[in-house]
Design an enzyme around this catalytic site. Structure first.
Site, PDB file in Angstrom:
ATOM      1  N   GLU A  27      51.609 -73.099  20.852  1.00 31.43           N
ATOM      2  CA  GLU A  27      50.369 -72.722  20.180  1.00 31.43           C
ATOM      3  C   GLU A  27      49.231 -73.660  20.559  1.00 31.43           C
ATOM      4  O   GLU A  27      49.402 -74.875  20.596  1.00 31.43           O
ATOM      5  CB  GLU A  27      50.579 -72.770  18.665  1.00 31.43           C
ATOM      6  CG  GLU A  27      49.758 -71.762  17.910  1.00 31.43           C
ATOM      7  CD  GLU A  27      50.237 -70.341  18.179  1.00 31.43           C
ATOM      8  OE1 GLU A  27      49.532 -69.613  18.918  1.00 31.43           O
ATOM      9  OE2 GLU A  27      51.300 -69.960  17.664  1.00 31.43           O
ATOM     10  N   HIS A  28      48.069 -73.089  20.825  1.00 29.62           N
ATOM     11  CA  HIS A  28      46.864 -73.842  21.189  1.00 29.62           C
ATOM     12  C   HIS A  28      47.070 -74.671  22.470  1.00 29.62           C
ATOM     13  O   HIS A  28      46.550 -75.765  22.606  1.00 29.62           O
ATOM     14  CB  HIS A  28      46.423 -74.754  20.043  1.00 29.62           C
ATOM     15  CG  HIS A  28      45.759 -74.015  18.926  1.00 29.62           C
ATOM     16  ND1 HIS A  28      44.461 -73.568  18.989  1.00 29.62           N
ATOM     17  CD2 HIS A  28      46.236 -73.629  17.710  1.00 29.62           C
ATOM     18  CE1 HIS A  28      44.151 -72.953  17.844  1.00 29.62           C
ATOM     19  NE2 HIS A  28      45.205 -72.958  17.060  1.00 29.62           N
ATOM     20  N   THR A  29      47.831 -74.133  23.393  1.00 32.18           N
ATOM     21  CA  THR A  29      48.011 -74.785  24.696  1.00 32.18           C
ATOM     22  C   THR A  29      47.455 -73.942  25.841  1.00 32.18           C
ATOM     23  O   THR A  29      47.262 -74.449  26.948  1.00 32.18           O
ATOM     24  CB  THR A  29      49.502 -75.044  24.993  1.00 32.18           C
ATOM     25  OG1 THR A  29      50.194 -73.792  25.050  1.00 32.18           O
ATOM     26  CG2 THR A  29      50.136 -75.920  23.923  1.00 32.18           C
ATOM     27  N   ASP A  30      47.198 -72.659  25.582  1.00 29.88           N
ATOM     28  CA  ASP A  30      46.876 -71.758  26.697  1.00 29.88           C
ATOM     29  C   ASP A  30      45.484 -71.976  27.255  1.00 29.88           C
ATOM     30  O   ASP A  30      45.191 -71.557  28.376  1.00 29.88           O
ATOM     31  CB  ASP A  30      47.080 -70.298  26.313  1.00 29.88           C
ATOM     32  CG  ASP A  30      46.227 -69.839  25.144  1.00 29.88           C
ATOM     33  OD1 ASP A  30      45.828 -70.689  24.320  1.00 29.88           O
ATOM     34  OD2 ASP A  30      45.959 -68.631  25.045  1.00 29.88           O
ATOM     35  N   GLY A 108      46.842 -63.777  13.263  1.00 32.91           N
ATOM     36  CA  GLY A 108      47.871 -64.470  14.028  1.00 32.91           C
ATOM     37  C   GLY A 108      48.760 -63.602  14.865  1.00 32.91           C
ATOM     38  O   GLY A 108      49.665 -64.115  15.536  1.00 32.91           O
ATOM     39  N   SER A 110      47.482 -61.115  17.035  1.00 26.51           N
ATOM     40  CA  SER A 110      46.703 -60.616  18.170  1.00 26.51           C
ATOM     41  C   SER A 110      46.277 -59.169  18.025  1.00 26.51           C
ATOM     42  O   SER A 110      46.359 -58.375  18.972  1.00 26.51           O
ATOM     43  CB  SER A 110      47.469 -60.819  19.482  1.00 26.51           C
ATOM     44  OG  SER A 110      47.610 -62.179  19.759  1.00 26.51           O
ATOM     45  N   SER A 112      43.263 -58.254  17.812  1.00 19.56           N
ATOM     46  CA  SER A 112      42.095 -58.077  18.687  1.00 19.56           C
ATOM     47  C   SER A 112      42.520 -57.881  20.135  1.00 19.56           C
ATOM     48  O   SER A 112      41.956 -57.051  20.850  1.00 19.56           O
ATOM     49  CB  SER A 112      41.138 -59.265  18.559  1.00 19.56           C
ATOM     50  OG  SER A 112      41.761 -60.474  18.952  1.00 19.56           O
ATOM     51  N   GLU A 144      36.461 -61.409  24.991  1.00 19.19           N
ATOM     52  CA  GLU A 144      36.431 -62.379  23.892  1.00 19.19           C
ATOM     53  C   GLU A 144      35.370 -63.447  24.133  1.00 19.19           C
ATOM     54  O   GLU A 144      34.618 -63.818  23.227  1.00 19.19           O
ATOM     55  CB  GLU A 144      37.806 -63.042  23.734  1.00 19.19           C
ATOM     56  CG  GLU A 144      38.896 -62.118  23.254  1.00 19.19           C
ATOM     57  CD  GLU A 144      38.933 -61.982  21.743  1.00 19.19           C
ATOM     58  OE1 GLU A 144      38.178 -62.689  21.054  1.00 19.19           O
ATOM     59  OE2 GLU A 144      39.737 -61.153  21.260  1.00 19.19           O
ATOM     60  N   ASP A 156      47.150 -64.260  24.458  1.00 14.61           N
ATOM     61  CA  ASP A 156      47.203 -63.063  23.628  1.00 14.61           C
ATOM     62  C   ASP A 156      47.115 -61.792  24.455  1.00 14.61           C
ATOM     63  O   ASP A 156      47.910 -60.862  24.294  1.00 14.61           O
ATOM     64  CB  ASP A 156      46.081 -63.092  22.598  1.00 14.61           C
ATOM     65  CG  ASP A 156      46.242 -64.212  21.586  1.00 14.61           C
ATOM     66  OD1 ASP A 156      47.295 -64.872  21.591  1.00 14.61           O
ATOM     67  OD2 ASP A 156      45.310 -64.426  20.800  1.00 14.61           O
TER      68      ASP A 156
END
Length: 343
Positions: A27-30, A108, A110, A112, A144, A156
């Site tokens: 998470e929060h690495t991409d 959480g 995805s 969108s 986005e 995502d």
């Protein structure tokens, strides 16, 4: 629920769909070139499109029972930017009627990205666009960034475009190389919506991205993907040290999860949540409560928040055949705001 024909009084020219996703680790690495391990969920968003012969897009959401009218070339408001961004980047110059419906929960999972991928798949069919599944996902990311205003990474849209529900998808978000990875033997995925709206998700997401980009700059590396030892972060200001430590250790957790058994994988999920809560500070007290209840259940190997954070969904790894019963037991203690999403 209404259909395209109910709203627009004719059949659509094309219809396409795409799934939501849940991320088990990474998470929060991409947006720092890291590694991620998402899987698709059964819930999907469906988009139907038809030419309308005008200079206006008519966008209807069956879920919200709302219709928006946006002149061709303009962005619009509310849910319109997700659609008009896809239309603009795909070179659409004529008015279209667009009908969207789906059951991907927000927060959480995805929703969108599923909307963007489904829209782009429909446009690919309508205009015979030369757009493979990776290029399609990257176009969704651009939507986005340029139309929605969220500086997301690629996970995502890549997961919605490429992942299946029966395996995890390991994605190297720098090279975009990917491969299917089996779930740990004897385990199944459980997803619960915490019921907490993600009110700070977009602003907090962009803030965290700016912080890790500054950490990378101070360390003299392209991305934190290039840092493999936490000791290399020494000397960073305290806040940036915490943010960077999450990214570095989270990348390590993804790689450690490849081939891990269910017990070890669950422990990695627990450590991921602690890092997201304490170092990245993107969790929420109610989400922490739900995660703790799951982690304390005998048939749960591990649990963590998933997605951008500040509310939303929780993912857990449950003993095979026990996910539903474990969810029911946990939700009885957690309260009426939570609901099981998967299975």
């Amino acid at each position: 629920m209404s259909t395209f024909k109910d709203v627009f009084k004719r059949d659509p020219d094309v219809t396409a769909s795409a799934p939501g996703r849940v991320n088990l680790l990474g998470e929060h690495t991409d947006y720092q070139g890291g590694f991620v391990l998402p899987t698709a969920i059964p819930q999907r968003t469906t988009v139907s499109i038809g030419r309308n012969g005008t200079a206006e897009h008519v966008l209807h959401s069956a879920n919200s029972h709302k219709t928006l009218h946006v002149p061709v070339g303009e962005v619009g408001t509310e849910f319109a930017p997700y659609l008009t961004g896809c239309l603009t980047l795909s070179g659409v110059t004529e008015g279209l009627d667009v009908f969207i419906q789906g059951n991907v929960p927000s927060g959480g999972l995805s929703s969108s990205a599923a909307l963007e991928v489904a829209t782009l798949r429909a446009l690919r069919d309508l205009y015979a666009l030369e757009l493979d599944d990776v290029a399609l996902a990257l176009r969704g990311v651009k939507v986005e960034h340029e139309f929605v205003g969220v500086k997301c990474g690629v996970m995502d849209q890549m997961a919605s475009s490429l992942a299946g529900t029966d395996t995890m998808l390991l994605i190297d978000t720098r090279s975009l190389e990917r491969r299917a990875v089996p779930f740990p033997a004897g385990a199944e995925v459980l997803v619960i919506d915490s019921g907490v709206p993600r009110r700070l998700a977009e602003s907090g997401y962009n803030e965290r991205r700016a912080q890790v980009e500054e950490a990378s700059r101070l360390l003299g590396v392209k991305e934190l993907r290039d840092v493999t030892e936490v000791s290399a972060l020494d000397g960073l200001p305290e806040l940036l040290h915490k943010r960077a430590r999450h990214v570095v250790t989270e990348n390590a957790r993804v790689l450690a999860g490849l081939g891990a058994d269910a017990t070890a994988f669950g422990e990695l999920m627990n450590a991921s949540h602690a890092s997201l809560r304490d170092d990245y500070e993107v969790s929420h007290p109610q989400v922490d409560e739900l995660v703790a209840l799951l982690q304390g259940h005998a048939d749960i190997f591990g649990a963590r928040m998933t997605g951008a954070g500040f509310g939303g969904a929780v993912v857990a790894l449950a003993r095979s055949g026990q996910a539903t019963a474990a969810a029911d037991a946990v939700l009885w203690r957690y309260g009426p705001t939570g609901r099981r999403v998967v299975p």
